[in-house]
Design a protein around this motif. Sequence first.
Motif, PDB file in Angstrom:
ATOM      1  N   ARG A  37      32.266  33.188  39.511  1.00 51.76           N
ATOM      2  CA  ARG A  37      33.236  33.467  38.467  1.00 51.76           C
ATOM      3  C   ARG A  37      32.953  34.826  37.829  1.00 51.76           C
ATOM      4  N   ALA A  38      31.731  35.166  37.644  1.00 51.39           N
ATOM      5  CA  ALA A  38      31.375  36.448  37.042  1.00 51.39           C
ATOM      6  C   ALA A  38      31.806  37.600  37.936  1.00 51.39           C
ATOM      7  N   VAL A  39      31.721  37.437  39.248  1.00 46.87           N
ATOM      8  CA  VAL A  39      32.132  38.482  40.182  1.00 46.87           C
ATOM      9  C   VAL A  39      33.650  38.674  40.106  1.00 46.87           C
ATOM     10  N   THR A  40      34.392  37.587  40.012  1.00 48.62           N
ATOM     11  CA  THR A  40      35.846  37.658  39.922  1.00 48.62           C
ATOM     12  C   THR A  40      36.261  38.366  38.638  1.00 48.62           C
ATOM     13  N   GLN A  41      35.592  38.051  37.529  1.00 48.54           N
ATOM     14  CA  GLN A  41      35.917  38.696  36.264  1.00 48.54           C
ATOM     15  C   GLN A  41      35.584  40.181  36.314  1.00 48.54           C
ATOM     16  N   LEU A  42      34.464  40.538  36.955  1.00 44.03           N
ATOM     17  CA  LEU A  42      34.069  41.926  37.055  1.00 44.03           C
ATOM     18  C   LEU A  42      35.071  42.711  37.912  1.00 44.03           C
ATOM     19  N   LEU A  43      35.515  42.134  39.025  1.00 45.68           N
ATOM     20  CA  LEU A  43      36.497  42.798  39.873  1.00 45.68           C
ATOM     21  C   LEU A  43      37.845  42.953  39.142  1.00 45.68           C
ATOM     22  N   THR A  44      38.242  41.965  38.382  1.00 47.43           N
ATOM     23  CA  THR A  44      39.491  42.028  37.628  1.00 47.43           C
ATOM     24  C   THR A  44      39.430  43.133  36.594  1.00 47.43           C
ATOM     25  N   ALA A  45      38.319  43.253  35.895  1.00 41.37           N
ATOM     26  CA  ALA A  45      38.153  44.297  34.886  1.00 41.37           C
ATOM     27  C   ALA A  45      38.158  45.666  35.550  1.00 41.37           C
ATOM     28  N   ALA A  46      37.504  45.796  36.706  1.00 40.96           N
ATOM     29  CA  ALA A  46      37.459  47.077  37.401  1.00 40.96           C
ATOM     30  C   ALA A  46      38.856  47.474  37.881  1.00 40.96           C
ATOM     31  N   LEU A  47      39.636  46.530  38.386  1.00 39.21           N
ATOM     32  CA  LEU A  47      41.000  46.822  38.806  1.00 39.21           C
ATOM     33  C   LEU A  47      41.877  47.233  37.627  1.00 39.21           C
ATOM     34  N   LEU A  48      41.683  46.608  36.492  1.00 39.08           N
ATOM     35  CA  LEU A  48      42.457  46.937  35.307  1.00 39.08           C
ATOM     36  C   LEU A  48      42.160  48.362  34.850  1.00 39.08           C
ATOM     37  N   VAL A  49      40.883  48.738  34.825  1.00 35.37           N
ATOM     38  CA  VAL A  49      40.495  50.091  34.418  1.00 35.37           C
ATOM     39  C   VAL A  49      41.024  51.098  35.429  1.00 35.37           C
TER      40      VAL A  49
END
Length: 168
Positions: free
Chosen positions: A2-14
């Motif tokens: 779950r932490a990896v998914t959240q990190l990838l989502t944040a990186a895509l947003l930025v």
Amino acid sequence: MRAVTQLLTAALLVATCRAGYLGGYGGYAAAPAAYAAPAYAAAPAIVKTAYAAPAIVKAAAPAVDYYSYPKYAYEYGVNDPHTGDVKRQWEERDGDVVRGEYSLLEPDGTTRTVTYTADAHNGFNAVVHRSGPSTHPAAAVAVPAVAKYVAAAPAIVKSVGYGGYGYH
């Protein structure tokens, strides 16, 4: 996971937010000096002149009625034996009061007479009278010719071949 998914989502947003800004005017450099806009002289000063509106003098309007008094009378009639058109009408007006009458011959032989009045107090009023005998001409009895209709038998067509789409 779950932490990896959240990190990838944040990186895509930025990355998406940063991709919209290309820096400057669409990423292009400034125009060369040879194509710079020409320099213009300063515009002359505009002097505004104040105008005074003319004074309006209201004169008292004369108390004269420019409309003539409505008064008329007319009458006409038609009696055409060739077409059977028989009618007459008369009307008179005195001020705001109108009186009149018209009559016509109906197809059944009766005479329809309409007497009417109109004024400001009562409005328009009409009274309809019918006079004379109502006679209808005898209708001619026509016997329609009866045509006998005989329908032909339907034709049956058998196809030959065509890859199995017809009869064999």
